[in-house]
Design a protein around this motif. Structure first.
Motif, short mmCIF file in Angstrom:
data_model
loop_
_atom_site.label_atom_id
_atom_site.label_comp_id
_atom_site.label_asym_id
_atom_site.label_seq_id
_atom_site.Cartn_x
_atom_site.Cartn_y
_atom_site.Cartn_z
N SER A 213 44.03 25.20 31.93
CA SER A 213 42.86 26.07 31.94
C SER A 213 42.33 26.31 33.35
O SER A 213 41.54 27.23 33.58
CB SER A 213 41.75 25.46 31.08
N MET A 214 42.76 25.50 34.32
CA MET A 214 42.28 25.61 35.70
C MET A 214 43.22 26.39 36.60
O MET A 214 42.96 26.51 37.79
CB MET A 214 42.08 24.20 36.29
N ILE A 215 44.28 26.95 36.05
CA ILE A 215 45.33 27.53 36.89
C ILE A 215 44.84 28.72 37.71
O ILE A 215 45.34 28.99 38.81
CB ILE A 215 46.56 27.92 36.05
N ASP A 216 43.82 29.45 37.21
CA ASP A 216 43.30 30.60 37.97
C ASP A 216 42.15 30.22 38.90
O ASP A 216 41.68 31.06 39.67
CB ASP A 216 42.82 31.69 37.00
N LYS A 217 41.71 28.98 38.83
CA LYS A 217 40.56 28.54 39.64
C LYS A 217 40.96 27.74 40.86
O LYS A 217 40.17 27.57 41.78
CB LYS A 217 39.60 27.71 38.77
N ILE A 218 42.18 27.22 40.86
CA ILE A 218 42.62 26.35 41.95
C ILE A 218 43.65 27.08 42.81
O ILE A 218 44.66 27.57 42.30
CB ILE A 218 43.20 25.04 41.39
N LYS A 219 43.37 27.17 44.10
CA LYS A 219 44.22 27.88 45.04
C LYS A 219 44.61 26.97 46.20
O LYS A 219 43.98 25.92 46.42
CB LYS A 219 43.51 29.12 45.58
N ILE A 220 45.61 27.38 46.96
CA ILE A 220 45.96 26.67 48.18
C ILE A 220 44.77 26.73 49.15
O ILE A 220 44.19 27.80 49.36
CB ILE A 220 47.21 27.27 48.83
N GLY A 221 44.41 25.59 49.71
CA GLY A 221 43.27 25.53 50.62
C GLY A 221 41.99 25.08 49.96
O GLY A 221 40.99 24.81 50.65
N VAL B 232 50.42 24.71 45.21
CA VAL B 232 50.18 24.85 43.77
C VAL B 232 51.48 25.28 43.12
O VAL B 232 52.09 26.28 43.53
CB VAL B 232 49.07 25.89 43.48
N ILE B 233 51.92 24.52 42.14
CA ILE B 233 53.17 24.84 41.43
C ILE B 233 52.78 25.40 40.07
O ILE B 233 52.48 24.65 39.13
CB ILE B 233 54.05 23.58 41.28
N LYS C 219 51.25 21.17 38.36
CA LYS C 219 51.12 20.22 39.47
C LYS C 219 50.54 20.89 40.71
O LYS C 219 50.83 22.05 40.99
CB LYS C 219 52.48 19.61 39.81
N VAL C 220 49.73 20.12 41.42
CA VAL C 220 49.26 20.54 42.74
C VAL C 220 49.55 19.40 43.72
O VAL C 220 49.61 18.23 43.33
CB VAL C 220 47.74 20.87 42.76
N LYS D 135 38.65 14.85 42.81
CA LYS D 135 37.56 15.71 42.35
C LYS D 135 37.69 17.06 43.05
O LYS D 135 37.65 17.13 44.28
CB LYS D 135 36.20 15.08 42.63
N ILE D 136 37.83 18.11 42.25
CA ILE D 136 38.03 19.46 42.78
C ILE D 136 36.84 20.32 42.40
O ILE D 136 36.57 20.52 41.21
CB ILE D 136 39.32 20.08 42.23
N PRO D 137 36.08 20.84 43.39
CA PRO D 137 34.95 21.71 43.05
C PRO D 137 35.44 23.05 42.52
O PRO D 137 36.24 23.73 43.15
CB PRO D 137 34.22 21.87 44.39
N VAL D 138 34.96 23.41 41.31
CA VAL D 138 35.41 24.66 40.69
C VAL D 138 34.27 25.63 40.39
O VAL D 138 34.51 26.80 40.07
CB VAL D 138 36.19 24.35 39.39
N ALA D 139 33.00 25.15 40.46
CA ALA D 139 31.85 26.03 40.18
C ALA D 139 30.60 25.37 40.73
O ALA D 139 30.63 24.25 41.26
CB ALA D 139 31.73 26.28 38.68
N LYS D 140 29.46 26.09 40.61
CA LYS D 140 28.15 25.56 40.99
C LYS D 140 27.29 25.40 39.75
O LYS D 140 27.40 26.16 38.78
CB LYS D 140 27.46 26.51 41.96
#
Length: 359
Positions: free
Chosen positions: A227-235, A254-255, A266-267, A283-288
């Protein structure tokens, strides 16, 4: 008369109550040297949390190229090795015998080539003499053709002999390569993290013997929900917790291939200060989101209770139980127990007394 008595009783009760409140106020401990802060909701990062394993970017599996008994083992798990260092040896008596046979084949081929060369040179000289005679009409055409054919045959025999020499040398070189496989060396510099053989064990082609990792080139590998594949990017920045350390890093790869069994992808995360094989909380910040957060050093543990010291409008201190959530740097989220506008003690916690009064 009864009304007078009732009035006296009420007046006495009120007087006693006022006296009691004054006594309580005078009995309160006076507290100073603390810092009070008003708590309000603030915008904080909403984190996706997962676990990750520390792995080396370079992990070399050293395998055997030949079959034979391990005759020496020079390293153990945990040893540091450098590129080209001898790790172990494998019995090479069989290849040594093949090398002797291949060398004998080279010697024989060289002798054959030498004989063919001598025959070629003789044929060339004979051809030159007969050619002059033919030009002087001393020889017939048939006789000259016969000498020409002998010359061509001698040349072909020499070429064939030289090809034989090349094949014999190639065979010797091949055996030499196989013989070199009996000395197993380190392909990279690093640390031996796994040993799969022992002295006297039989090695077979393709069998893993040792694993070497480069400790100075590490990365974290984490499995992330699809579900996070569109929210997590390189960097994307990430926060790590491991071995008592808090580390800020970022996603380097990001694979985007979903595992059909786990529904994760996998990342890879840059890392340099943890040991290979270690574990880290990611812990990956994905929103506020809006949340009440207080400094972690303002939270007081009393046995299994978690709370903070609050201060009311009369400067009276009270210990209030709270339920905490995620941490944000030096702050911790308060899920219940506090509201916007509440005041808490954030410094001088050791001086706070439940029921005390701030001077």
């Amino acid at each position: 008369m009864k009304k007078i008595i009732l009035s006296l009783i009420i007046l006495s009760a009120l007087t006693a109550g006022c006296t009691s409140d004054k006594e309580k106020a005078s009995e309160r401990s006076q507290v100073s040297g603390v810092e009070v802060k008003t708590i309000n909701k603030t915008a904080v990062d909403d984190f996706y949390e997962t676990a990750a394993t520390v792995k080396s970017k370079i992990s070399s599996v050293v395998s055997s190229m030949i079959m034979g008994q391990v005759t020496s083992l020079r390293v153990k798990e945990g040893d540091k090795v450098r590129t080209g260092q001898l790790l172990l040896t494998i019995d090479s008596r069989d290849t040594a015998q093949k090398a002797m046979g291949a060398q004998a084949g080279v010697n024989e081929a060289l002798k054959g080539a030498e004989e063919a060369d001598q025959n070629r040179k003789l044929s060339n000289k004979t051809y030159q003499r007969y050619e002059n005679l033919y030009k002087e009409n001393v020889l017939t055409k048939q006789e000259f053709d016969q000498i020409s054919t002998q010359k061509k045959v001698a040349d072909l025999q020499y070429q064939r002999a030289m090809h034989g020499v090349n094949r014999a040398k190639a065979r010797l070189g091949e055996v030499g390569v196989y013989q070199s496989y009996s000395r197993v060396t380190a392909p990279v510099s690093g640390i031996v993290v796994q040993k799969n053989t022992d002295l006297g064990s039989m090695a077979a082609p393709g069998q893993p013997l040792l694993t070497i990792e480069t400790p100075s080139n590490l990365e974290l590998v984490a499995d992330i929900n699809e579900s996070m594949i569109d929210k997590i990017k390189i960097g994307t920045p990430v926060y790590l917790e491991s071995e008592g350390k808090n580390i800020k890093s970022k996603i380097t790869s990001v694979i985007p291939i979903i595992d059909p069994m786990t529904r994760t992808f996998k990342v890879k995360i840059a890392l340099s200060s943890l040991n290979s094989g270690g574990y880290a909380k990611v812990k990956i910040p994905v929103a506020k989101k809006e949340a009440i957060a207080v400094p972690q050093n303002s939270v007081v543990q009393k046995g299994q209770l978690t709370g903070v010291y609050t201060v009311d409008e009369k400067n009276i201190i009270s210990y209030r139980l709270i339920r905490t959530g995620k941490t944000f740097g030096n702050n911790v989220e308060v899920l219940s127990g506090l509201s916007s506008g509440d005041k808490i003690i954030t410094s001088g916690i050791e001086k706070a007394i439940d029921g005390g009064e701030i001077k």
